[in-house]
Design a protein around this motif. Structure first.
Motif, PDB file in Angstrom:
ATOM      1  N   SER A   1      -5.557   2.155  -8.430  1.00 52.26           N
ATOM      2  CA  SER A   1      -5.176   3.545  -8.191  1.00 52.26           C
ATOM      3  C   SER A   1      -6.267   4.259  -7.402  1.00 52.26           C
ATOM      4  CB  SER A   1      -4.960   4.276  -9.522  1.00 52.26           C
ATOM      5  OG  SER A   1      -4.789   5.661  -9.256  1.00 52.26           O
ATOM      6  N   TYR A   2      -5.856   4.916  -6.321  1.00 55.72           N
ATOM      7  CA  TYR A   2      -6.770   5.752  -5.531  1.00 55.72           C
ATOM      8  C   TYR A   2      -6.562   7.231  -5.857  1.00 55.72           C
ATOM      9  CZ  TYR A   2      -7.726   1.488  -2.945  1.00 55.72           C
ATOM     10  OH  TYR A   2      -8.105   0.208  -2.621  1.00 55.72           O
ATOM     11  N   GLN A   3      -5.294   7.624  -6.019  1.00 54.12           N
ATOM     12  CA  GLN A   3      -4.958   8.992  -6.413  1.00 54.12           C
ATOM     13  C   GLN A   3      -3.687   8.913  -7.257  1.00 54.12           C
ATOM     14  OE1 GLN A   3      -5.371  12.130  -3.237  1.00 54.12           O
ATOM     15  NE2 GLN A   3      -5.238  10.384  -1.844  1.00 54.12           N
ATOM     16  N   GLY A   4      -3.629   9.723  -8.318  1.00 58.16           N
ATOM     17  CA  GLY A   4      -2.462   9.720  -9.189  1.00 58.16           C
ATOM     18  C   GLY A   4      -2.614   8.712 -10.319  1.00 58.16           C
ATOM     19  N   SER A   5      -1.654   8.702 -11.232  1.00 57.22           N
ATOM     20  CA  SER A   5      -1.747   7.882 -12.448  1.00 57.22           C
ATOM     21  C   SER A   5      -0.429   7.170 -12.724  1.00 57.22           C
ATOM     22  CB  SER A   5      -2.051   8.763 -13.664  1.00 57.22           C
ATOM     23  OG  SER A   5      -3.214   9.505 -13.452  1.00 57.22           O
ATOM     24  N   VAL A   6      -0.558   5.918 -13.170  1.00 56.99           N
ATOM     25  CA  VAL A   6       0.619   5.115 -13.505  1.00 56.99           C
ATOM     26  C   VAL A   6       0.531   4.688 -14.969  1.00 56.99           C
ATOM     27  CG1 VAL A   6       1.737   2.885 -13.099  1.00 56.99           C
ATOM     28  CG2 VAL A   6       1.032   4.284 -11.165  1.00 56.99           C
ATOM     29  N   ASP A   7       1.627   4.854 -15.688  1.00 62.67           N
ATOM     30  CA  ASP A   7       1.746   4.370 -17.061  1.00 62.67           C
ATOM     31  C   ASP A   7       2.409   3.010 -17.045  1.00 62.67           C
ATOM     32  OD1 ASP A   7       0.605   6.409 -18.469  1.00 62.67           O
ATOM     33  OD2 ASP A   7       2.491   7.352 -19.075  1.00 62.67           O
ATOM     34  N   HIS A   8       1.886   2.125 -17.866  1.00 61.01           N
ATOM     35  CA  HIS A   8       2.387   0.757 -17.921  1.00 61.01           C
ATOM     36  C   HIS A   8       2.703   0.415 -19.378  1.00 61.01           C
ATOM     37  CE1 HIS A   8       1.216  -3.409 -18.939  1.00 61.01           C
ATOM     38  NE2 HIS A   8       1.955  -3.720 -17.908  1.00 61.01           N
ATOM     39  N   ARG A   9       3.842  -0.252 -19.581  1.00 63.78           N
ATOM     40  CA  ARG A   9       4.182  -0.793 -20.906  1.00 63.78           C
ATOM     41  C   ARG A   9       4.757  -2.171 -20.692  1.00 63.78           C
ATOM     42  NH1 ARG A   9       8.158   1.872 -24.440  1.00 63.78           N
ATOM     43  NH2 ARG A   9       9.417   2.043 -22.552  1.00 63.78           N
TER      44      ARG A   9
ATOM     45  N   TYR B   1       0.848  -1.197   0.000  1.00 62.99           N
ATOM     46  CA  TYR B   1       0.000   0.000   0.000  1.00 62.99           C
ATOM     47  C   TYR B   1       0.879   1.240   0.000  1.00 62.99           C
ATOM     48  CZ  TYR B   1      -3.165   3.653   1.788  1.00 62.99           C
ATOM     49  OH  TYR B   1      -3.873   4.816   1.952  1.00 62.99           O
ATOM     50  N   ALA B   2       0.730   2.052  -1.048  1.00 64.49           N
ATOM     51  CA  ALA B   2       1.380   3.365  -1.086  1.00 64.49           C
ATOM     52  C   ALA B   2       0.380   4.369  -0.541  1.00 64.49           C
ATOM     53  CB  ALA B   2       1.786   3.722  -2.516  1.00 64.49           C
ATOM     54  N   SER B   3       0.552   4.783   0.719  1.00 63.45           N
ATOM     55  CA  SER B   3      -0.390   5.719   1.345  1.00 63.45           C
ATOM     56  C   SER B   3      -0.174   7.115   0.751  1.00 63.45           C
ATOM     57  CB  SER B   3      -0.217   5.714   2.860  1.00 63.45           C
ATOM     58  OG  SER B   3       1.080   6.101   3.194  1.00 63.45           O
TER      59      SER B   3
ATOM     60  N   PHE C   1      -0.507  11.038  -4.445  1.00 67.28           N
ATOM     61  CA  PHE C   1      -0.394   9.719  -5.057  1.00 67.28           C
ATOM     62  C   PHE C   1      -0.777   8.672  -4.018  1.00 67.28           C
ATOM     63  CE2 PHE C   1       1.876   5.979  -6.551  1.00 67.28           C
ATOM     64  CZ  PHE C   1       1.690   6.040  -7.922  1.00 67.28           C
ATOM     65  N   GLU C   2      -1.631   7.718  -4.412  1.00 69.17           N
ATOM     66  CA  GLU C   2      -2.062   6.661  -3.490  1.00 69.17           C
ATOM     67  C   GLU C   2      -2.430   5.436  -4.318  1.00 69.17           C
ATOM     68  OE1 GLU C   2      -5.553   7.650  -1.199  1.00 69.17           O
ATOM     69  OE2 GLU C   2      -5.144   6.086   0.295  1.00 69.17           O
ATOM     70  N   MET C   3      -1.892   4.293  -3.981  1.00 67.85           N
ATOM     71  CA  MET C   3      -1.990   3.124  -4.871  1.00 67.85           C
ATOM     72  C   MET C   3      -1.895   1.832  -4.050  1.00 67.85           C
ATOM     73  SD  MET C   3      -1.586   3.254  -8.602  1.00 67.85           S
ATOM     74  CE  MET C   3      -1.341   5.002  -8.434  1.00 67.85           C
ATOM     75  N   VAL C   4      -2.472   0.768  -4.586  1.00 65.74           N
ATOM     76  CA  VAL C   4      -2.278  -0.580  -4.030  1.00 65.74           C
ATOM     77  C   VAL C   4      -1.766  -1.482  -5.135  1.00 65.74           C
ATOM     78  CG1 VAL C   4      -3.578  -2.675  -3.404  1.00 65.74           C
ATOM     79  CG2 VAL C   4      -3.868  -0.612  -2.059  1.00 65.74           C
TER      80      VAL C   4
END
Ligand code: MN
Length: 288
Positions: A74-82, A45-47, A122-125
């Motif tokens: 994703s809870y907050q923020g954005s991640v790019d995936h390739r 968990y990225a708080s 930014f917040e992510m699991v």
């Protein structure tokens, strides 16, 4: 009335660490205290963390996976995936990426260019889900699930669940899974409460990402707390003292040996050695 699930115990938050330079996480799983949460292998968990604007996106560069699935919420923020399958996309707030590494994927996970340039919260699991032996070498796959596809179920007053995978009260989540499981993203207001049922026989856990809740009477407060639940019983009562973000996991256990090393999760040490050999020989492809 079905029986309530017993809370087997609560694990407090662990020390945070960085994954690459983009993800300040606390690991909830694996848990030494509650090792039997198959099919769920890992949960980071990225708080909430405020990133300053940056010209160069932060994150994790190219790395491989084999033998399981990675689920990014994703809870907050954005991640790019390739990835090496030629897939690329952006996981925005509310979206879920369900990636089947199967026989092998090489990918990179970076803050999106737009998020990096603007900066912000930014917040992510990231959750790792095991695959049964017969599916570990299956073709890699990729489910990009956007927020609008994820149905909501009201749990009570000031509490609802977003059904990512599995089913609640007849409402099905969009994620296709290899074994039966439920992944619910639960949002609660202060003073909110809700009830739900999970299948008896599933391994199950309630993860308090942040806030303050009781789970069948057991108290969890702060960040990245794990309440492990008995596979017996079905009913779960959640009450929130603060606005809370909760992840509910339940799944049919995969009763097979686990050999795990870094980015590979197989059944035997020999299969782990093979995974390293295949990766080093370029047999998992390249990021396009
Ligand atoms: Mn990865």
């Amino acid at each position: 009335m079905s029986e309530r699930k017993e809370v087997l115990g609560v694990q407090g938050a662990k020390t945070p660490h960085w994954v690459g330079d983009g993800f300040p996480v606390r690991s909830v799983l694996p848990s030494q205290r509650f090792p039997n949460l198959s099919p769920f292998l890992m949960l980071d968990y990225a708080s909430p963390y405020k990133f300053e604007p940056s010209k160069r996106p932060r994150g994790v560069g190219e790395h491989p996976h084999r033998g399981f699935e990675t689920v990014t919420i994703s809870y907050q923020g954005s991640v790019d995936h390739r990835d090496s399958g030629g897939n690329a996309g952006t996981i925005n707030a509310g979206d879920v990426q369900w990636m089947t590494a199967g026989s092998g994927v090489i990918h990179e996970e970076m803050h999106s260019k737009e998020f990096a340039e603007k900066g912000g919260d930014f917040e992510m699991v990231q959750l790792w889900v095991n695959l049964p032996a017969k599916d570990k070498m299956s073709k890699p796959g990729y489910q990009a699930i956007v927020s609008e596809q994820i149905p909501r179920v009201e749990l009570g007053t000031g509490a609802y669940a977003r059904i990512i995978a599995g089913e609640l009260n007849g409402v099905k989540g969009p994620a296709a899974t290899f074994t039966p499981m439920n992944v619910f993203d639960v949002r609660m207001e202060a003073g909110g409460s809700g009830e739900l049922s999970l299948p008896a026989g599933h391994n199950a856990a309630v993860v308090l990402l942040r806030g303050e809740v009781t789970v069948n009477g057991a108290a969890l407060a702060g960040e990245a707390q794990l309440a492990a639940l008995s596979p017996l019983g079905e009913r779960l009562l959640l009450e929130a003292k603060e606005p809370s973000l909760v992840l509910i996991l339940s799944g049919e256990p995969i009763n097979e040996p686990v050999a795990s090393y870094g980015p590979f999760v197989m059944n035997t040490e020999e299969e782990i050695r093979q995974a390293f050999a295949d990766y080093q020989a370029g047999r998992m492809g390249r990021v396009a």
